[in-house]
Design an enzyme around this catalytic site. Sequence first.
Site, PDB file in Angstrom:
ATOM      1  N   ASP A  11     204.734  59.200  85.187  1.00 31.07           N
ATOM      2  CA  ASP A  11     203.871  59.072  86.347  1.00 31.07           C
ATOM      3  C   ASP A  11     204.503  58.496  87.389  1.00 31.07           C
ATOM      4  O   ASP A  11     205.564  57.878  87.601  1.00 31.07           O
ATOM      5  CB  ASP A  11     202.490  58.397  86.122  1.00 31.07           C
ATOM      6  CG  ASP A  11     201.620  58.083  87.278  1.00 31.07           C
ATOM      7  OD1 ASP A  11     201.185  58.965  87.763  1.00 31.07           O
ATOM      8  OD2 ASP A  11     201.546  57.056  87.444  1.00 31.07           O
ATOM      9  N   ASP A  13     202.956  57.163  91.237  1.00 31.45           N
ATOM     10  CA  ASP A  13     202.229  56.195  92.004  1.00 31.45           C
ATOM     11  C   ASP A  13     201.955  55.266  90.982  1.00 31.45           C
ATOM     12  O   ASP A  13     201.125  55.530  90.328  1.00 31.45           O
ATOM     13  CB  ASP A  13     201.240  56.789  92.751  1.00 31.45           C
ATOM     14  CG  ASP A  13     201.197  57.557  93.683  1.00 31.45           C
ATOM     15  OD1 ASP A  13     202.582  57.981  94.133  1.00 31.45           O
ATOM     16  OD2 ASP A  13     200.413  58.422  94.691  1.00 31.45           O
ATOM     17  N   ASP A 199     199.974  54.226  84.599  1.00 33.54           N
ATOM     18  CA  ASP A 199     199.106  53.206  84.652  1.00 33.54           C
ATOM     19  C   ASP A 199     197.868  53.569  84.685  1.00 33.54           C
ATOM     20  O   ASP A 199     196.997  52.444  84.896  1.00 33.54           O
ATOM     21  CB  ASP A 199     199.832  52.496  85.948  1.00 33.54           C
ATOM     22  CG  ASP A 199     199.492  53.317  87.051  1.00 33.54           C
ATOM     23  OD1 ASP A 199     199.775  54.749  87.150  1.00 33.54           O
ATOM     24  OD2 ASP A 199     198.846  52.702  88.241  1.00 33.54           O
TER      25      ASP A 199
END
Length: 258
Positions: A11, A13, A199
């Site tokens: 991922d 961001d 996240d």
Amino acid sequence: MTTPPLIVFTDLDGTLLDHETYDWSPAKPVLNDLAERGIPVILTSSKTAPEIAELRSAMALDAWPAICENGAGVMPAGAGALPDRAPYFQLREVLNQVPDALRQHYCGFGDMDASGVAEATGLPLESAEKAALRAFSEPGVWTGTDEDRGAFVAALAALGVTARDGGRFLTLGWGRMKSDAMAEVLAMYGQPPCIALGDAPNDIEMIQNATHGVIIPNPHRAPLSPLKGEAEGRVIREQLAGPEGWAHAVRDISRRYK
């Protein structure tokens, strides 16, 4: 195509990119090490292909494909290489088959100009223009009642389109997630072992389906609930946030693969 010893799916961001500054420099030494060892790093994000292409080039990852729009599609390797936008235009055609009484309450990015996308997202105009260049999925704002929204989602489902609530936007697509695109890329490279890092809730399936899953902590959101694979250690929780945590986890796990 040669099968690499390992593939890293990440991922952006809040994971490889710092949540506030978007800096990724703490991960650069590990990225360089992976490149020298021929280990692909597959950027896997909700961002569009034009948004990812710029980051992929900056990170010297153009040799590898990337996953865009939350797994809705895979963009080819190569500097500036972008996917065919035909699935997006097909999606828009299906959207416009929904009865007008429901369709009128949904304003997708394709219904907005660049300034409208900028206003809806909070992005600068130049970034909004890239965010609007969809290839596989359509985010939008729902302005009708909850009852009509349920009817809208059901009407789309009958036409083969899924609707996923992301909080700010109701995103339409063809039912794929990051884990589906990860499986596609793994098949391309001969099914090597892999690391997946993220996240957020939209990373859960990808993390759980990887050989090694890594949850990167994000102090700006509630921690993810316990995931499948944590009890036996196949999924771990990194202590450091952002690119520092990314570098620590990937360095540690990748050392096991020659």
